[in-house]
Design a protein around this motif. Structure first.
Motif, PDB file in Angstrom:
ATOM      1  N   CYS A  19       0.289   6.387  -9.241  1.00  0.00           N
ATOM      2  CA  CYS A  19      -1.013   6.055  -8.762  1.00  0.00           C
ATOM      3  C   CYS A  19      -1.119   7.893  -9.145  1.00  0.00           C
ATOM      4  CB  CYS A  19      -0.486   7.092  -7.039  1.00  0.00           C
ATOM      5  SG  CYS A  19       0.169   5.703  -5.689  1.00  0.00           S
TER       6      CYS A  19
ATOM      7  N   ASP B 203       1.231  -1.041  -0.233  1.00  0.00           N
ATOM      8  CA  ASP B 203      -0.211   0.120   0.120  1.00  0.00           C
ATOM      9  C   ASP B 203       0.425   1.300  -0.276  1.00  0.00           C
ATOM     10  OD1 ASP B 203      -2.217   1.797  -0.331  1.00  0.00           O
ATOM     11  OD2 ASP B 203      -2.591   1.625   2.144  1.00  0.00           O
TER      12      ASP B 203
ATOM     13  N   LYS C  75       4.760  11.058  -2.481  1.00  0.00           N
ATOM     14  CA  LYS C  75       3.614  11.971  -2.589  1.00  0.00           C
ATOM     15  C   LYS C  75       2.411  12.138  -3.319  1.00  0.00           C
ATOM     16  CE  LYS C  75       4.918  15.922  -4.581  1.00  0.00           C
ATOM     17  NZ  LYS C  75       5.804  15.991  -5.867  1.00  0.00           N
TER      18      LYS C  75
ATOM     19  N   GLU D  93       8.697  12.268  -8.549  1.00  0.00           N
ATOM     20  CA  GLU D  93       7.584  10.934  -8.077  1.00  0.00           C
ATOM     21  C   GLU D  93       7.790   9.304  -8.829  1.00  0.00           C
ATOM     22  OE1 GLU D  93       4.113  14.570  -7.296  1.00  0.00           O
ATOM     23  OE2 GLU D  93       4.361  13.672  -9.179  1.00  0.00           O
TER      24      GLU D  93
ATOM     25  N   THR E  81       3.251   4.391   0.122  1.00  0.00           N
ATOM     26  CA  THR E  81       3.773   5.938   0.185  1.00  0.00           C
ATOM     27  C   THR E  81       4.878   6.750  -0.104  1.00  0.00           C
ATOM     28  OG1 THR E  81       3.821   4.967   2.447  1.00  0.00           O
ATOM     29  CG2 THR E  81       1.359   5.489   2.411  1.00  0.00           C
TER      30      THR E  81
ATOM     31  N   HIS F 141       0.613   9.340  -3.307  1.00  0.00           N
ATOM     32  CA  HIS F 141      -0.430   8.775  -2.226  1.00  0.00           C
ATOM     33  C   HIS F 141      -0.933   9.186  -1.223  1.00  0.00           C
ATOM     34  CE1 HIS F 141       2.345   9.190   1.436  1.00  0.00           C
ATOM     35  NE2 HIS F 141       1.434   8.845   2.020  1.00  0.00           N
ATOM     36  N   LYS F 142      -1.039  10.503  -1.465  1.00  0.00           N
ATOM     37  CA  LYS F 142      -2.049  12.136   0.246  1.00  0.00           C
ATOM     38  C   LYS F 142      -2.401  12.150  -0.516  1.00  0.00           C
ATOM     39  CE  LYS F 142       2.166  14.059   1.194  1.00  0.00           C
ATOM     40  NZ  LYS F 142       3.176  14.400   2.779  1.00  0.00           N
ATOM     41  N   GLN F 143      -2.153  12.368  -2.340  1.00  0.00           N
ATOM     42  CA  GLN F 143      -3.001  13.023  -3.466  1.00  0.00           C
ATOM     43  C   GLN F 143      -4.453  12.828  -4.298  1.00  0.00           C
ATOM     44  OE1 GLN F 143      -0.094  15.580  -5.335  1.00  0.00           O
ATOM     45  NE2 GLN F 143       0.746  16.001  -3.229  1.00  0.00           N
ATOM     46  N   GLY F 144      -4.918  11.660  -3.464  1.00  0.00           N
ATOM     47  CA  GLY F 144      -6.446  11.790  -3.726  1.00  0.00           C
ATOM     48  C   GLY F 144      -6.495  10.462  -4.194  1.00  0.00           C
ATOM     49  N   ARG F 145      -5.581   9.263  -4.774  1.00  0.00           N
ATOM     50  CA  ARG F 145      -5.594   8.335  -5.058  1.00  0.00           C
ATOM     51  C   ARG F 145      -6.987   7.956  -5.168  1.00  0.00           C
ATOM     52  NH1 ARG F 145      -0.572   4.794  -2.863  1.00  0.00           N
ATOM     53  NH2 ARG F 145      -1.270   4.037  -1.208  1.00  0.00           N
TER      54      ARG F 145
END
Ligand code: SF4
Length: 300
Positions: free
Chosen positions: A181, A108, A113, A193, A110, A115-119
């Motif tokens: 992502c 999962d 970044k 990224e 991370t 991973h925390k931008q709405g995927r």
């Protein structure tokens, strides 16, 4: 306390590792008595620079021979120690099982970044684990993010048509992206990224061992080839490609040929370029020994 190697030392080590990879050498062992971990870089108290009494070893300073192939993707400096670590799929001959191990290793994720931008989910890749032909795009869009599969929206429909025009089925090829992502608002993935995510793509390519990789668009081309050039210069030829920082379970695999063509999303915006894309696909078809129709198929 962990010792952080000086940037000059890391850079020299990166160059050396890249050089060894180009020679096909992947396994490294640490010598206990002269291990790097026992050497701490003395730093001058006033400047913070490395103390002159800490010269780099001559063999790490020597100039590396020029690269004969411009197509070996760079190993990001931050990843050099990853390169030293055997990957779970090494030694696994079955590409389907090896891909599963890479997916498990990704977990999962991370790591960057995105991973925390709405995927909604990670879009790993889809297709034949033994594909002779692999397509690599930039990153998932909204449809792909929702369905967990690359190239399923309108651009995916056009890619399906391109594959069909080559006389193949989608299930026969493998499709993946540089980043797994969805970048928010479908923006272009940023350099950090791409550098964080692309080693997983490289590992996928190394276990699939395709004959040809087609980079869809400039972002994919730039990340796979590790250099920047306009599409007009990148297209129309094959590059020798060996995914960097990886090794194949088949020592006889000498890498793939890489071709660059337009991203299907671009072709939807500018359909006049479809003829040019068809030329790129014809080049790939000839190399793969596929029958090349004399006329561009209607669906393309
Ligand atoms: S884009 Fe890649 S590296 Fe970044 S979080 Fe997603 S899977 Fe991880």
């Amino acid at each position: 306390m962990p010792i952080i190697p000086h940037p000059d030392f890391r850079r020299a080590l990166t160059e050396r590792l890249r050089y060894y990879h180009e020679l096909g050498i992947y396994d490294f062992y640490r010598r206990e008595t002269q291990g790097l971990e026992s050497v701490e870089t003395p730093v001058a108290a006033d400047t913070g620079e490395p103390h002159p009494s800490f010269p780099l070893q001559p063999e790490l300073r020597e100039e590396m021979p020029a690269r004969h192939s411009a197509t070996v993707a760079a190993v990001a400096e931050e990843n050099i120690f990853d390169v030293l670590t055997p990957k779970p799929e090494y030694g696994v001959a079955d590409p389907k099982a090896a891909l599963k191990l890479i997916r498990e290793d990704l977990g999962d994720c991370t790591r960057c970044k995105l991973h925390k931008q709405g995927r909604k989910q990670i879009v790993f890749g889809v297709g034949n684990p033994r594909a002779e032909l692999m397509f690599v795009g930039e990153g998932p869009g909204a449809d792909e993010d929702a369905q967990g599969e690359p190239f399923v929206g309108r651009a995916g429909q056009l890619l399906n048509n391109m594959i069909k025009a080559m006389g193949l089925r989608r299930e026969e090829v493998y499709i993946a992206n540089v980043v797994k992502c969805r970048p928010p608002g479908n923006r272009t993935p940023e350099r950090d990224e791409c550098e964080t995510c692309s080693p997983f793509l490289m590992r996928q390519i190394a276990v699939i061992r395709p004959k040809v990789v087609v980079a869809l668009g400039a972002v994919a081309a730039k990340n796979l080839l590790a250099f920047n050039a306009p599409m007009a210069e990148l297209r129309g030829r094959f590059y020798d490609f060996m995914p960097a920082g990886t090794r194949s379970s088949d020592p006889s695999w000498q890498g793939a040929r890489l071709a660059v063509t337009y991203h299907p999303a671009f072709l939807l915006r500018d359909p006049r370029q479809k003829g040019e894309a068809w030329k790129d696909l014809q080049m790939v078809m000839k190399y793969l020994g596929l029958t090349v129709p004399s006329k561009r198929p209607e669906q393309l």
